[in-house]
Motif scaffolding. Sequence first.
Motif, PDB file in Angstrom:
ATOM      1  N   PHE A 197      -9.930  12.576 -21.364  1.00  0.00           N
ATOM      2  CA  PHE A 197     -11.367  12.474 -21.645  1.00  0.00           C
ATOM      3  C   PHE A 197     -11.700  13.138 -22.977  1.00  0.00           C
ATOM      4  N   SER A 198     -11.078  14.288 -23.248  1.00  0.00           N
ATOM      5  CA  SER A 198     -11.299  14.970 -24.527  1.00  0.00           C
ATOM      6  C   SER A 198     -10.829  14.112 -25.690  1.00  0.00           C
ATOM      7  N   VAL A 199      -9.703  13.449 -25.516  1.00  0.00           N
ATOM      8  CA  VAL A 199      -9.196  12.547 -26.563  1.00  0.00           C
ATOM      9  C   VAL A 199     -10.163  11.386 -26.767  1.00  0.00           C
ATOM     10  N   ALA A 200     -10.675  10.824 -25.681  1.00  0.00           N
ATOM     11  CA  ALA A 200     -11.632   9.722 -25.800  1.00  0.00           C
ATOM     12  C   ALA A 200     -12.888  10.177 -26.534  1.00  0.00           C
ATOM     13  N   ALA A 201     -13.382  11.371 -26.216  1.00  0.00           N
ATOM     14  CA  ALA A 201     -14.577  11.893 -26.891  1.00  0.00           C
ATOM     15  C   ALA A 201     -14.300  12.138 -28.375  1.00  0.00           C
ATOM     16  N   PHE A 202     -13.167  12.766 -28.687  1.00  0.00           N
ATOM     17  CA  PHE A 202     -12.823  13.042 -30.088  1.00  0.00           C
ATOM     18  C   PHE A 202     -12.680  11.751 -30.890  1.00  0.00           C
TER      19      PHE A 202
END
Length: 131
Positions: free
Chosen positions: A89-94
């Motif tokens: 999820f953090s990768v998707a947000a970044f």
Amino acid sequence: MTMSLHAVVIVAGALLAWVALVHIVVGSGVRVGELVWAGRQPRLLQPSLRARSLAYAALLLLSAWVLAMAAGVVSFTPIPDRWMRSATFSVAAFLGIAFLFSVTRGSRWEQMLFAPIVLVGCLIAGWLTFA
């Protein structure tokens, strides 16, 4: 995960690594500043922008690594399984934020080349998170 997902993640990781390589080259002092950071520096980037390019490259490479771990392409995963969803999820947000920056504030190169690559990475990370 299926073999086709592995191939998609490998291709996306390679493309993210290519964008990271461009930022590493620019951050190391090569005089092609018009490629990145909205093309504001036509030649050599300022030291602060060079540091940002190196940090951005590190985050892109980390994103590619997390995608490979989440898809099962890489067997060594230092991230516990219970945290993998948060990592993807953090990768998707970044990558989503990177896409928005590339499209709205990016140079012509960022809009044409980097934005589609980070969008694909963002979509894959979102699919791995919520599928």
